[in-house]
Design a protein around this motif. Structure first.
Motif, PDB file in Angstrom:
ATOM      1  N   GLY A   1      41.618  34.958  36.117  1.00 22.06           N
ATOM      2  CA  GLY A   1      42.263  34.811  37.412  1.00 22.06           C
ATOM      3  C   GLY A   1      42.642  36.123  38.043  1.00 22.06           C
ATOM      4  O   GLY A   1      42.291  37.206  37.565  1.00 22.06           O
TER       5      GLY A   1
ATOM      6  N   SER B   1      39.803  39.381  41.338  1.00 24.64           N
ATOM      7  CA  SER B   1      39.402  38.376  42.319  1.00 24.64           C
ATOM      8  C   SER B   1      37.917  38.378  42.645  1.00 24.64           C
ATOM      9  O   SER B   1      37.432  37.471  43.326  1.00 24.64           O
ATOM     10  CB  SER B   1      40.205  38.577  43.617  1.00 24.64           C
TER      11      SER B   1
ATOM     12  N   VAL C   1      40.174  25.632  50.436  1.00 26.48           N
ATOM     13  CA  VAL C   1      40.283  25.643  48.978  1.00 26.48           C
ATOM     14  C   VAL C   1      39.237  24.724  48.359  1.00 26.48           C
ATOM     15  O   VAL C   1      38.639  25.048  47.325  1.00 26.48           O
ATOM     16  CB  VAL C   1      41.705  25.241  48.543  1.00 26.48           C
TER      17      VAL C   1
ATOM     18  N   PHE D   1      44.838  32.661  42.399  1.00 24.15           N
ATOM     19  CA  PHE D   1      44.187  31.628  41.604  1.00 24.15           C
ATOM     20  C   PHE D   1      44.302  32.012  40.130  1.00 24.15           C
ATOM     21  O   PHE D   1      44.466  33.184  39.784  1.00 24.15           O
ATOM     22  CB  PHE D   1      42.708  31.463  41.996  1.00 24.15           C
TER      23      PHE D   1
ATOM     24  N   MET E   1      37.325  35.528  45.468  1.00 27.16           N
ATOM     25  CA  MET E   1      38.509  34.796  45.908  1.00 27.16           C
ATOM     26  C   MET E   1      39.342  35.551  46.928  1.00 27.16           C
ATOM     27  O   MET E   1      40.408  35.072  47.339  1.00 27.16           O
ATOM     28  CB  MET E   1      39.370  34.450  44.688  1.00 27.16           C
TER      29      MET E   1
ATOM     30  N   THR F   1      49.566  24.325  45.093  1.00 34.98           N
ATOM     31  CA  THR F   1      48.204  24.614  44.657  1.00 34.98           C
ATOM     32  C   THR F   1      47.401  23.326  44.503  1.00 34.98           C
ATOM     33  O   THR F   1      47.967  22.244  44.307  1.00 34.98           O
ATOM     34  CB  THR F   1      48.186  25.361  43.307  1.00 34.98           C
TER      35      THR F   1
ATOM     36  N   ARG G   1      44.520  26.644  38.964  1.00 37.89           N
ATOM     37  CA  ARG G   1      45.394  26.515  40.135  1.00 37.89           C
ATOM     38  C   ARG G   1      44.856  27.414  41.246  1.00 37.89           C
ATOM     39  O   ARG G   1      44.611  28.599  41.008  1.00 37.89           O
ATOM     40  CB  ARG G   1      46.830  26.933  39.803  1.00 37.89           C
ATOM     41  N   THR G   2      44.711  26.867  42.431  1.00 34.70           N
ATOM     42  CA  THR G   2      44.248  27.637  43.581  1.00 34.70           C
ATOM     43  C   THR G   2      45.246  27.445  44.711  1.00 34.70           C
ATOM     44  O   THR G   2      45.507  26.310  45.138  1.00 34.70           O
ATOM     45  CB  THR G   2      42.844  27.193  44.038  1.00 34.70           C
TER      46      THR G   2
ATOM     47  N   ARG H   1      43.465  35.541  47.726  1.00 33.31           N
ATOM     48  CA  ARG H   1      44.095  34.253  47.416  1.00 33.31           C
ATOM     49  C   ARG H   1      44.489  34.204  45.941  1.00 33.31           C
ATOM     50  O   ARG H   1      43.711  34.550  45.060  1.00 33.31           O
ATOM     51  CB  ARG H   1      43.131  33.115  47.728  1.00 33.31           C
TER      52      ARG H   1
ATOM     53  N   HIS I   1      33.284  31.813  39.032  1.00 35.04           N
ATOM     54  CA  HIS I   1      33.996  31.562  40.289  1.00 35.04           C
ATOM     55  C   HIS I   1      33.507  32.537  41.347  1.00 35.04           C
ATOM     56  O   HIS I   1      33.022  33.631  41.025  1.00 35.04           O
ATOM     57  CB  HIS I   1      35.513  31.658  40.106  1.00 35.04           C
TER      58      HIS I   1
ATOM     59  N   GLN J   1      36.646  25.519  45.386  1.00 37.33           N
ATOM     60  CA  GLN J   1      36.546  24.703  44.182  1.00 37.33           C
ATOM     61  C   GLN J   1      35.107  24.239  43.936  1.00 37.33           C
ATOM     62  O   GLN J   1      34.658  24.158  42.787  1.00 37.33           O
ATOM     63  CB  GLN J   1      37.455  23.482  44.285  1.00 37.33           C
TER      64      GLN J   1
END
Length: 524
Positions: free
Chosen positions: A193, A199, A247, A177, A172, A151, A235-236, A175, A169, A251
Motif C-alpha cells: 500500500g 503508490s 474508486v 490505499f 493510485m 473506504t 481499503r481504498t 489516494r 494494482h 478496484q
C-alpha cells in the motif's frame, strides 16, 4: 476486519459482522446467557473469599448455565469428580484461547467463499479472487462490526499451498490505499500500500511457507506468509459519494494472479480467465455436534501447521485429543464432556477480556492500542480476544490507530444528551493520511439518523473552525444549527453508544500515546 479494536474490531482490525459465538461453537442457549456467563471468572475468584455468597448467587443463576456452575463447584467444595475431566477442562480452556482464530476463520472463510448474501456489502468470492464492496456502509448495514464510512473494502481468501499469488494494482496517485495481509491466526505479516510499497503500479508476490523458486522480473516479493491460507483486506479511500465510481474503477484493476498464469504472459490476468473454485472445507456445525469447535480446530491445524516453537504446547493439547488431525471422539466421555464445557465458556471469557479494556492504555477515556496490536503472536489471549474476536484482524499501529471511547470526561457512559470534542489550535489528530470520527450503538452498527451523517473528520466539507483556530465537533441527536452542521456527528436520542477515532498513517506521537486526544465533554 472490524474497524474496531474490539469490535470490532474494527477490525482494527472488521466492517462486516461475524457471528462470534457461532464461530466459536457456543450453543444458542448459552449465547442468550453470554452476559451472565461473563461473570464466571469473577465468581471463581470470589469463591475463595466469599464462599457462602457465591453459593447464594449460584442458586439464582439461570438454568441455562449448568456448565458455569460446574466450573465453579470444585472451588466451593474442594472436590473434583473426575481428574481426567478437570484436566481436560483446564487444557481445553487454553486450547480454545490458542485455537479461537483457527476456529473462527474456518467459519468466516466458508461463509465468504460459499455463501452469497448481499454482495454489495458482504464478501462473497471464489478462492484467490477479490470481492469488492460496491458502496460505503451506512446505517442500513446491520451486521455490526463497527464499519467505517471512509473506504471501500476489498477482501480475498487466498490459498498459497501450490504456488505464490501475485497481487497487482494500478497507479493510485495520492489516494490512500492499503492491502493488509493476515495469516490464519489473525496476525498480520505484511502490507502492500501507500505507506509500505508506494503508490506506483506494481506486482507483489505473496509466497507461502513451503515454496521456493524464481519470480518473474518486475515482481516484488513481500514477507513470506506464515500459513498456507491467508486473508487479504484492502481499503481504498473514498472522498464522498461522488467519488465512489472513481474508486470502483481502481478496484476493477486490482488483480490476484497465480504465478503459473502470470508467467505465461508476464502480466496480471483478467479474473474472468482464471479458475474460480468455491470449494473450501466446511466447519463442523456446533449446533449439530457440540464437539464441532474441536473437530474444526484439529482440521485447521492440520491444514495450517502451527510454528515449530509451539510444539511443546501442542504436545500438551494432544493429551486430550486436540491437535493437527487428531480425533477428539476417541477421548473418554469425561474428557469429551469437559471439552464441550471449555468451548461453551470460552467465548464469553474472551468477550469479557475484550470489553474490559485491560489491553489498552487509557487517556481521557480513549483506549490506545498497545504497540503489539495486529501482531500479538504468542500472546494468545490478546490474539484471540483483541484481534480475532474483536475485528477478525487489526491494523498495525503504524498503519492506523483506532481509539475507542465509551465515557465522557466525568467517567459516565455516553448516552442521551449533547457532547463536544474540541481539538485545540495546532492539536488536530496528527496523521499523514486522514482521520475520522464515527459513533456506534451497542450493536456495533452505525447510528441511523435523518441527516445520513456517519462520520466527521479532516475531509468533511465545510468544517467551521473556532476563532482561535481550534475545532469543535458536536455529538448529539439533533443538529447544532445550520452554521455548525458540518461539525455535527449524530448520536442516538436514547441509550448508550460509543465512538471510534480513526487515524490512518498516524504520526509517531499517536502510536506512542504522546499525543493525547481530548476528552468528550457533556455540554448540557
Amino acid at each position: 476486519m472490524s474497524e474496531a479494536t474490539h469490535p470490532t474490531h474494527p477490525t482494527h482490525h472488521r466492517p462486516l459482522r461475524r457471528t462470534h459465538d457461532d464461530a466459536a461453537g457456543v450453543t444458542a442457549t448459552i449465547n442468550r446467557a453470554a452476559s451472565a456467563a461473563g461473570a464466571a471468572g469473577r465468581a471463581a475468584a470470589d469463591a475463595v473469599r466469599h464462599p457462602q455468597a457465591v453459593v447464594d448467587r449460584l442458586r439464582h443463576l439461570p438454568q441455562a448455565l449448568p456448565l458455569v456452575r460446574q466450573a465453579v463447584a470444585p472451588i466451593l467444595t474442594g472436590r473434583v469428580r473426575d481428574w481426567r475431566g478437570e484436566y481436560a477442562y483446564t487444557l481445553g480452556e487454553q486450547a480454545f484461547v490458542y485455537g479461537f482464530p483457527y476456529i473462527y476463520n474456518a467459519r468466516l472463510r466458508h461463509q465468504w467463499v460459499t455463501q452469497p448474501r448481499d454482495p454489495a456489502t458482504v464478501p462473497y468470492a471464489a478462492v484467490n479472487h477479490f470481492w469488492h464492496a460496491q458502496r460505503l456502509l451506512d446505517a442500513s448495514y446491520r451486521d455490526g462490526g463497527c464499519p467505517n464510512n471512509d473506504t471501500l473494502y476489498s477482501t480475498a481468501w487466498v490459498d498459497l499451498r501450490s504456488e505464490p499469488i501475485i497481487l497487482s494494482h494500478p497507479d493510485m496517485g495520492d489516494r490512500y490505499f492499503s492491502f493488509e495481509l493476515m495469516g490464519i491466526t489473525s496476525d498480520n505479516f505484511d502490507y502492500i500500500g501507500q505507506r509500505t510499497t508506494g503508490s506506483e503500479a506494481g506486482h507483489f508476490a505473496i509466497v507461502g511457507p513451503d515454496w521456493s523458486g524464481q519470480l518473474p522480473d518486475g515482481v516484488r516479493r513481500v514477507a513470506t506468509a506464515p500459513s498456507p491460507w491467508i486473508l487479504i483486506l484492502g481499503r481504498t479511500l473514498v472522498d464522498g459519494e461522488d467519488d465512489v465510481p472513481n474508486v470502483q474503477t481502481l478496484q476493477a484493476q486490482y488483480r490476484l494472479t497465480p504465478l503459473g498464469f502470470f508467467g505465461r504472459g508476464g502480466e496480471a490476468v483478467d479474473p474472468e480467465r482464471l479458475p474460480a473454485s468455491h470449494e473450501v472445507p466446511t466447519p463442523v456445525d456446533p449446533a449439530q455436534d457440540p464437539l464441532g469447535p474441536w473437530k474444526t480446530l484439529n482440521a485447521m491445524l492440520a491444514e495450517n501447521p502451527p510454528p515449530a516453537h509451539h510444539a511443546i504446547l501442542l504436545k500438551q493439547f494432544a493429551e486430550v485429543g486436540i491437535g493437527p488431525g487428531l480425533d477428539v471422539e476417541a477421548q473418554p466421555e469425561a474428557v469429551r464432556q469437559n471439552l464441550i464445557r471449555a468451548a461453551t465458556v470460552g467465548t464469553p471469557m474472551l468477550k469479557q477480556q475484550m470489553l474490559s479494556g485491560e489491553w489498552a492504555h487509557v487517556v481521557n477515556g480513549w483506549r490506545y492500542p498497545p504497540p503489539q496490536m495486529g501482531r500479538f503472536g504468542d500472546d494468545f489471549v490478546k490474539r484471540a480476544a483483541d484481534q480475532s474476536l474483536a475485528g477478525i484482524m487489526a491494523n498495525d499501529p503504524d498503519e492506523a490507530v483506532y481509539l475507542l471511547n465509551y465515557d465522557d470526561a466525568d467517567g459516565n457512559k455516553l448516552s442521551s444528551g449533547r457532547y463536544a470534542l474540541r481539538f485545540g489550535a495546532g492539536a488536530m489528530p496528527p496523521v499523514d493520511a486522514f482521520w475520522s470520527l464515527s459513533a456506534y450503538g451497542d450493536d456495533m452498527n452505525l447510528i441511523p439518523n435523518p441527516a445520513g451523517r456517519y462520520s466527521v473528520g479532516d475531509r468533511t466539507p465545510g468544517l467551521v473552525m473556532d476563532p482561535d483556530g481550534g475545532l469543535t465537533l458536536h455529538l448529539q441527536s439533533t443538529s447544532p444549527g445550520e452554521d455548525r452542521e458540518a461539525n455535527w456527528l449524530p448520536t442516538p436520542e436514547s441509550g448508550t453508544w460509543f465512538v471510534i477515532l480513526r487515524m490512518y498513517r498516524p504520526h509517531r506521537e499517536v502510536v506512542d500515546a504522546v499525543w493525547e486526544c481530548p476528552p468528550l465533554t457533556r455540554v448540557d
